[in-house]
Enzyme design. Sequence first.
Site, PDB file in Angstrom:
ATOM      1  N   LEU A 183      33.457  40.524  24.493  1.00  0.00           N
ATOM      2  CA  LEU A 183      34.867  40.919  24.538  1.00  0.00           C
ATOM      3  C   LEU A 183      34.962  42.310  23.927  1.00  0.00           C
ATOM      4  CD1 LEU A 183      34.848  37.787  24.791  1.00  0.00           C
ATOM      5  CD2 LEU A 183      37.066  37.792  23.650  1.00  0.00           C
ATOM      6  N   ILE A 184      35.067  43.312  24.771  1.00  0.00           N
ATOM      7  CA  ILE A 184      34.960  44.693  24.319  1.00  0.00           C
ATOM      8  C   ILE A 184      36.319  45.369  24.314  1.00  0.00           C
ATOM      9  CG2 ILE A 184      34.402  45.551  26.650  1.00  0.00           C
ATOM     10  CD1 ILE A 184      32.469  47.550  25.209  1.00  0.00           C
ATOM     11  N   GLY A 287      33.319  41.197  18.068  1.00  0.00           N
ATOM     12  CA  GLY A 287      32.966  42.053  16.937  1.00  0.00           C
ATOM     13  C   GLY A 287      33.669  41.660  15.654  1.00  0.00           C
ATOM     14  N   GLN A 296      41.041  37.206  10.997  1.00  0.00           N
ATOM     15  CA  GLN A 296      39.609  36.956  10.856  1.00  0.00           C
ATOM     16  C   GLN A 296      39.251  36.265   9.542  1.00  0.00           C
ATOM     17  OE1 GLN A 296      37.543  40.635  11.758  1.00  0.00           O
ATOM     18  NE2 GLN A 296      38.663  40.889  13.677  1.00  0.00           N
ATOM     19  N   CYS A 456      29.684  67.845  31.932  1.00  0.00           N
ATOM     20  CA  CYS A 456      28.791  66.988  31.146  1.00  0.00           C
ATOM     21  C   CYS A 456      27.499  66.841  31.935  1.00  0.00           C
ATOM     22  CB  CYS A 456      29.417  65.625  30.839  1.00  0.00           C
ATOM     23  SG  CYS A 456      29.631  64.575  32.306  1.00  0.00           S
TER      24      CYS A 456
END
Length: 482
Positions: A183-184, A287, A296, A456
């Site tokens: 889960l980003i 995370g 949390q 880039c």
Amino acid sequence: MKFIIKLFPEITIKSKSVRQRFIKILQGNIRNVLRRFDDDARVRMDWDKLIVSSRNDQFREQAIEALACIPGIQAFLEVQASKFTDLHDIFEQVKAVWGDQLEGKTFCVRAKRHGKHEFSSLEVERYVGGGLNQHCVSNGVRLKNPDVKINLEIDGEELFIVSAIHQGLSGMPIATQEDVLSLISGGFDSGVASFQFIKRGCRVHYCFFNLGGAAHEIGVKQVAYHLWNRFGSSHRVRFTAVDFEPVVAEILEKIDNGQMGVVLKRMMMRAAAKVADEFQIPALVTGECVGQVSSQTLTNLNVIDRVTDKVILRPLITWDKPDIISEARRIGTLEFAETMPEYCGVISKKPTVKAELSRIEAEEENFDFAILDKVVAEARYLDIRRIGEETAAEVQEVETTAESGDNEVILDIRSMDEHNEKPLLVEGREVMHIPFFKLTTAFGDLPKEKTYLLYCDRGVMSKLQALYLKEKGFANVKVYRP
């Protein structure tokens, strides 16, 4: 060019069948990565090592950079390979390579053998070291802390003279473990958590819950693509984007303020579990770190976990924030995270730190779960390899050019390290350096009468940033691909 790949020690202590399977997987991973830029790359498997070779020496730097980021490699030796006849022949070959580099320096010789020979490793070290001491202008042999350490590897009739030793990433080869869904959010934590499981041998797929519009999704795609491109490009993975704004709107309307944070996380876990089921992925990765934010706490995490039977993995659960930031800097996600907005923590004014499951479930009875089902059904799935191609399609209205005009300024948007290593110089043209993570705030201050060409190395970041600037209303931007 030729490299000897030293395996991560945990691989070598496996049973014979498991070790061979892991080495074969690593062999395929290395081949997949190197052949992205070198079709001639060959990877040969041995009992306790792999040997990489190619006739294309022009790809040496790319190969070193790639090998350093492949999980499962403890170290890799850059070597010159040849055949030998006897000890004296070994000495002559080593002298030809190292002789001129020993002037005014102390040295020692270290040898490793594999196979049957008429001499021992110690005899090789003594003979070659003694010969170099007699025939070279050096400061003599020093076995401890010498100025120069000459490493030799002998395998059967092959001699490998080591010219450089490069540190690997360690860890397990990708695909030796099962897949996970990360889960980003694009922040510090989720990027580092994803990397931890890449390094541990998992194919990491990505699930993004969009709370901030197209710009937020573009930013998170950049992070996911960076992690895949640098550390996991040996395998295909999926990027899933779920529009979670309708879910947040329903929570804001139906859920008590203090319970919103926990309910939102439970909704995310439910949705992620559905996505994981779609692709037979057994575990979720987050995370989260105990006590870092209100949702949390151990009590809240326990309540959050109750919504799914999936294993929820939290590799950063005891990490301190400075350590997470330091790791993000090391793996290259820090600069993305520094400019990534955080949306999840702002919906509760007084969030609970000790949620009660019964109360949370009572609050969720007011929630219309058809909304959750709908956003998951409408989720967009993307092969992460196509992010660059999709970006090119999205920015088709942004001109790509190989030339620069008189009223145009080239903007090098690479990171500071990339810019310093290989500065962009274009004869007769103005080149400015603004790192991509500062471009959003800095671009509006640039003279508006000029057109800016974003540059880039690979063209992916410049296209993503061009799209973002276009969405912000800036028309004076192009992509520069010389």
